[in-house]
Scaffold this active site. Sequence first.
Site, PDB file in Angstrom:
ATOM      1  N   ASP A 121       1.039  -0.868  -0.087  1.00 49.74           N
ATOM      2  CA  ASP A 121      -0.195   0.021  -0.275  1.00 49.74           C
ATOM      3  C   ASP A 121       0.521   1.617   0.424  1.00 49.74           C
ATOM      4  OD1 ASP A 121      -2.766   1.413   0.743  1.00 49.74           O
ATOM      5  OD2 ASP A 121      -1.368   2.370   1.951  1.00 49.74           O
ATOM      6  N   GLU A 131       1.024  -0.260  -5.243  1.00 47.72           N
ATOM      7  CA  GLU A 131       0.121   0.512  -5.854  1.00 47.72           C
ATOM      8  C   GLU A 131       1.049   2.153  -5.756  1.00 47.72           C
ATOM      9  OE1 GLU A 131      -3.901   3.212  -3.180  1.00 47.72           O
ATOM     10  OE2 GLU A 131      -1.738   2.509  -2.120  1.00 47.72           O
TER      11      GLU A 131
END
Length: 868
Positions: A483, A538
């Site tokens: 993330d 990401e």
Amino acid sequence: MLLGKFHHVQAGGVAQRARRGTLPRTVVTAAAPGEKLSALELLRRENELLRQTLDVANVPVDSVVEPRATSTATAPRPAAPSAGSSLTNAAGAQLQLLDEAGNAVAGPEDYWSPCIEVPENMEYVDEYGPISTIPDHDGTMCFKWDNTLWSAAEHFKYRWNVFKNIRAAIDQNEGGFEKFSQGYKYYGFNRGECNGQTGIWYREWAPGAKALALVGDFNNWTPVEGHWAFKNQYGTWELFLPDKPDGTSAIPHRTKVKARIECADGSWQDKIPAWIKWSTQEWNEVLFNGVYWEPPEKGAPGEVDPDKQYTFKYPRPPKPRALRIYECHVGMSSEEPKVNSYLEFRRDVLPRIRALGYNAIQIMAIQEHAYYGSFGYHVTNFFGVSSRCGTPEELKALVDEAHRMGMIVLMDIVHSHASKNTNDGINMFDGTDGMYFHGGPRGNHWMWDSRCFNYGNWETMRFLLSNARWWMDEYKFDGYRFDGVTSMMYHHHGLSYTFTGNYGEYFGMNTDVDAVVYLMLVNQLLHDLFPNCVTIGEDVSGMPGFCRPWQEGGVGFDYRLQMAIADKWIEVMKLHDDYAWNMGNLVHTLTNRRYAEACVGYAESHDQALVGDKTIAFWLMDKDMYDHMAVPGSGPQSLVVDRGVALHKMIRLLTIALGGDSYLNFMGNEFGHPEWIDFPRVDSYDPSTGKFVPGNGGSLHLCRRRWDLADAEFLKYKFLQAFDRAMCHLDKAFGYMSAPNTYISRKDEGDKMIVFERGDLVFVFNFHPGQSYQDYRVGCREAGPYRLVLSSDEEVFGGYRNNTKDADVTFQTQAGNFDNRPHSFQVYAPARTCAVYAPAEWADKDADRKPHGVPGLGVKDLGPYFSR
């Protein structure tokens, strides 16, 4: 479970309302004057009334309720079923095959997604790969894929040298990279010996602390002699607790424990150990407590017992050729407004995912986070399993069951920042604001109100690298979605910054080289030890080399999330009417990715489902979803819903077919889940703006998944779910996402047509809101004949059967250049539909009437390139 069994036989207002096809919100009943009950609560009460009635009549409940199949049963790939077998539900809501006697036999998922069989009592144990040596080059090997990167050669060389020097220092000072990454075997709580005695070692790195003792239930929260730790020259505190004379552990399993620390400023604080495996919050307490987790007994392979260690039974599935990822959140996966458990997800949700045809699940919010509303992104305990959903052993059982079903399990891991929570997390652990983080302003993320790691710090690297290995080692995860990687890689965190593609934006003073090198290190570690590991980053910036192997000087990720696609769909739906949709611009966004760097495409993820945004279904249909989702003949119809259902299917097929090398869908969006996700929260203030944000009273009403909508025969959600299932199985059969050839032959703005080939398939999209085309010529590479294998216009998908496989049309090709293709054929393209044509030898209009059949999919057998 009575609720499911009697769902379709309820009498009175609810059943009549359900037949009208409206989405139940609140229903007035005769329960009490003025009392309002949800449909779910009403069903519960009616089921309880039914139970009481059966009790009075002395009728066993089991005699009228079908028992739920256990999730531990093995489902081997079946032989061909008997001639009497048939599909009981062409819409695909509750697929089941019955023999002539009415007994259940294998369903389509047992053919397309057969479960793994292993010998009884066989334990699965990982076999690790060797740690690679560092290649002897200057870090520019990845330039062979893009020679324009030579303008940034000095940056690549510098970063490669930093990487090599860190690896050399680890090998020289820590006994090798593999040992360095197993910090969890040294820090935290570990069984061991000291002076011939067995017991528990506890170690904690806290260089700024002046004193440290261990407290908990085991010593009545009062440290005595022997419970105080000693500090070595490197800032690590350690103590040893020998077992009791009877051989039992000094700290009993599942009891609370904390570190009592005299901090740098002289204050005393009780802290949860940084390497804790589990922490819990009592119902009547605000703070979390660390829990000593060490089940004393080992269970049999596959056995789920609350007092035993879980033993893995099933091997990791092979790495898929292309990922079809089902992004999910265990806590909000229940149909009821509650926090769901790992075991309930294992029992109820995993079979749904398998039946849909996904081959990977990506689980969010696994690492413990004190604030549920953070969606798991403000981590407090990096090695701890989120206790809201269950215990560490129950999570292991979930992962093992997914492996049995042939699905790989990815974890949404957060190494980009940490919670600022000083009571429950690692922030200010020893009383200093540095430690694992940057000190001062650099260590605070102004947008996320969180702490930023110092990736150049030795112990931070040990902590994070060990954390990445821990979840793979202990829980058998198969990889990660990392993330917030953009925030890690740049000093500006990608905030208020526009990336134009100029290489100076990626390789210069804006870049946090320590963070990029950490990502190279973690990718080397994971891919070396676990050769089938999958890592997804990401990254919204599009950094060149991000998905090239670390051996070439790349960052080393397998995939980048193609985040621009979801933004494009929102832009198109929000700003343009149907006649203004630009075909060329859509195709450009879907295919705008770096050569030889794989991407995961998606039309929407959890980001688009959160409160403050809208899902695609809600953008398309909005409030009409509440009252007009009934199938024809069951309730009022709406042109808004008709348009929305049609475009929802087209958007998702175009994205999976053209948007990347793999695909992701967030839980429930496959059937157009209405409304948004709203976690329970209280009134607060936005840390970046100071703006007041009203809470929702701690409600879980919008923090769940309404599976009942997808399963309802009288609602159109079943059409969207059936189409999603078919397009996933089409990839199983033909492997179009991983096919080596993609050619877009038509982007017609006037006709609103998009035509392209991927692998052996020809995809035809007509986005025109009102114009259908007869004998529309489309180009192709291979000579025919072709036949239709998938059409969004099938009745099972909510279509009108104007273009259906059941017409049994064979499309002969004509030689000669058309749209720069050597062959072409003519098709019928109804307005707002999409269709897929395959070589005729692999098409079968009756496929979905056979035992292996997937509703609406006309693929012969399991297709020419079948793979999970």
